[in-house]
Scaffold this active site. Structure first.
Site, mmCIF file in Angstrom:
data_model
loop_
_atom_site.group_PDB
_atom_site.id
_atom_site.type_symbol
_atom_site.label_atom_id
_atom_site.label_comp_id
_atom_site.label_asym_id
_atom_site.label_seq_id
_atom_site.Cartn_x
_atom_site.Cartn_y
_atom_site.Cartn_z
ATOM 1 N N TYR A 16 -1.958 3.964 -16.908
ATOM 2 C CA TYR A 16 -1.848 2.812 -17.418
ATOM 3 C C TYR A 16 -2.193 2.329 -18.973
ATOM 4 C CZ TYR A 16 -3.874 2.449 -12.530
ATOM 5 O OH TYR A 16 -4.190 3.023 -10.935
ATOM 6 N N TYR A 144 -6.757 -2.562 -3.129
ATOM 7 C CA TYR A 144 -6.464 -1.258 -3.721
ATOM 8 C C TYR A 144 -6.260 0.322 -2.904
ATOM 9 C CZ TYR A 144 -5.806 2.061 -6.875
ATOM 10 O OH TYR A 144 -5.192 3.289 -7.525
ATOM 11 N N ASP A 245 -10.194 2.734 4.029
ATOM 12 C CA ASP A 245 -9.731 3.759 2.741
ATOM 13 C C ASP A 245 -11.263 3.428 1.959
ATOM 14 O OD1 ASP A 245 -9.858 4.709 0.542
ATOM 15 O OD2 ASP A 245 -7.641 2.963 0.534
ATOM 16 N N LYS A 274 -13.282 10.054 -4.550
ATOM 17 C CA LYS A 274 -13.811 10.273 -4.739
ATOM 18 C C LYS A 274 -14.879 10.641 -5.413
ATOM 19 C CE LYS A 274 -11.540 5.952 -7.116
ATOM 20 N NZ LYS A 274 -11.064 5.216 -6.390
HETATM 21 C C1 LIG Z 1 -9.018 5.233 -6.294
HETATM 22 C C2 LIG Z 1 -8.826 4.700 -4.986
HETATM 23 C C3 LIG Z 1 -8.176 5.586 -4.480
HETATM 24 C C4 LIG Z 1 -6.808 6.394 -5.003
HETATM 25 O O1 LIG Z 1 -7.635 7.630 -5.445
HETATM 26 P P1 LIG Z 1 -6.771 8.882 -6.883
HETATM 27 O O2 LIG Z 1 -7.642 10.238 -6.200
HETATM 28 O O3 LIG Z 1 -6.999 8.107 -7.829
HETATM 29 O O4 LIG Z 1 -5.560 8.905 -6.142
HETATM 30 C C5 LIG Z 1 -7.543 5.362 -3.565
HETATM 31 N N1 LIG Z 1 -7.967 3.708 -2.767
HETATM 32 C C6 LIG Z 1 -8.927 3.327 -2.872
HETATM 33 C C7 LIG Z 1 -10.109 2.336 -2.302
HETATM 34 C C8 LIG Z 1 -9.409 3.816 -3.960
HETATM 35 O O5 LIG Z 1 -10.927 3.200 -4.987
#
Ligand SMILES: *Cc1c(COP(=O)(O)O)cnc(C)c1O
Length: 423
Positions: A16, A144, A245, A274
């Protein structure tokens, strides 16, 4: 060997950032335990776990060994028509620690891709069930879910890149961001907007996609488990899939192994990422139920239409196996509540600052929400001067340290944050 910062500034994109006027970057040459080591030898206590991922800290001997051993077998092999022991072990482990209703695993190469795959699964599912009308998604404001196009389309429509790409993004539905705080009494009718939307449009809705309990990069907000439980119930009532997510919340960060456990619900589709590899390599996973898998497999395409080149990369699987093994050993169950208690105690004083709107702590996450956007470059200079690594953005200064962080290291992070807002 010194790092060529002039070259970096001139030629390398960072997340970014502008190429004309980039923010400064700090040269890190090594990391160990809970510390980053700068080129000049200075050590910084890491308050970020490299964006939620390095939960066991850096250079963990078990993770290092898992990678080295796998390297002596093979670094990579294609996953089309081939399988390998690390992938099988990892998927067994993931099914063992997630709800029994989740039975199928897709190994993706990043969190955003895991979200793309989850969306594809939901759309192909309804196609396979003969219901081609269900193509719209619902998500939450302040959410997000990643930076790729389908993921972007379900991120907060104001604070993300929607306006910029408006013409290219599919139009989905956004519910108001939940305002029912995690630790306050649950206000009745919090999910009324969802019920209303579903009553009107359920025949067009494929799935509700959300971050359970913690909305991460959209605002670091913590909402009430009853909200999540009611979302699950409404999805069942109106025949809509629930996609959770847990890319940020998974693997103990909130004090529960998965945030969905706080509402004792299971999603139909679950995204993990992550911390999956302990922050060593990029890898994510999308899990689904038998029912979803059946629908997808009956769809026109006859299978799930996704297959990245580095799918199920053996090195990533090997280190994920070791990381999930460390999670299963369970030390996080003492570490995370201890971090939570200390963050509460040592960040509370920040509330007295006129700059601070709210101090929030949940699990190993500590947040200062400011009234105004912060000066990132200036604050980072302050933090590095204090020997800590904290990366603020917008109106948020926040911590999500590795679980192995010591009480002294937490104190140093909190001391520097107090100095930043109290002077
Ligand atoms: C970081 C994140 C993503 C995206 O993961 P990347 O490995 O950066 O593509 C998607 N959803 C949530 C909730 C996140 O924190």
């Amino acid at each position: 060997m010194s790092i060529d910062l002039a070259f970096d500034r001139e030629h390398i994109w960072h997340p970014y950032t502008s190429m004309i006027d980039p923010l400064p970057v700090y040269p890190v040459v090594a990391a160990e335990g809970c510390e980053l080591i700068l080129e000049n030898g200075q050590r910084l206590v890491d308050g970020t776990a490299s964006w939620w991922s390095a939960v066991h800290g850096y250079r963990h001997p078990v993770l290092d060994q898992a990678l080295t051993e796998q390297l002596s077998q093979m670094a990579h092999v294609m996953f089309g028509g081939i399988t390998h022991p690390q992938a099988v072990t990892l998927c067994k482990q993931l099914l063992a620690i997630t709800p029994a209703s989740l039975t199928k695993v897709f190994l993706a190469d990043s969190g955003s891709i895991a979200v793309e795959v989850a969306i594809k699964m939901a759309l192909q599912y309804w196609q396979g069930m003969g219901n081609t009308d269900k193509t719209e998604l619902i998500s939450l404001r302040k959410g997000y879910h990643g930076d790729t196009f389908a993921a972007m389309a379900v991120c907060d429509p104001v604070d993300s890149m929607h306006s910029m790409f408006a013409r290219l993004l599919p139009k989905h539905h956004f519910l108001p961001a939940p305002t029912c705080s995690y630790d306050q009494e649950y206000p009745a009718h919090s999910t009324a907007p969802l019920r209303q939307l579903l009553e009107q449009r359920h025949s067009k809705i494929a799935a509700l996609l959300l971050e359970p309990i913690v909305q991460g990069y959209g605002g670091m907000r913590f909402y009430h488990p009853s909200y999540l439980a009611e979302c699950r119930a409404l999805c069942d009532e109106f025949d809509v899939l629930l996609i959770a997510d847990e890319i940020a919340t998974g693997f103990g960060r909130t004090g529960s192994l998965f945030a969905c456990e706080k509402a004792t619900i299971a999603a139909d589709i679950l995204c993990l990422g992550k911390a999956l590899t302990g922050g060593y390599l990029t890898m994510a996973a999308t899990l689904c139920t038998d029912q979803v898998a059946l629908g997808v497999s009956q769809s026109e395409a006859g299978g799930l239409m996704h297959g990245p080149t580095f799918m199920a990369n053996p090195l990533a699987c090997a280190v994920a196996n070791a990381s999930v093994g460390l999670i299963q050993a369970g030390h996080w169950q003492q570490q995370v509540p201890a971090i939570e208690a200390q963050l509460r105690a040592e960040l509370a004083a920040c509330q007295a600052s006129p700059l601070v709107k709210e101090v929030r702590v949940l699990g190993a996450i500590g947040v200062l929400e400011m009234h105004q956007s912060v000066d990132v470059a200036k604050l980072q200079q302050h933090f590095v001067g204090d020997g800590v690594w904290i990366r603020p953005f917008n109106r948020l200064i926040y911590l999500m340290p590795p679980f192995i962080i010591s009480p002294e290291q937490i104190s140093r992070l909190c001391w520097s944050m107090r100095r930043a807002v109290l002077g």
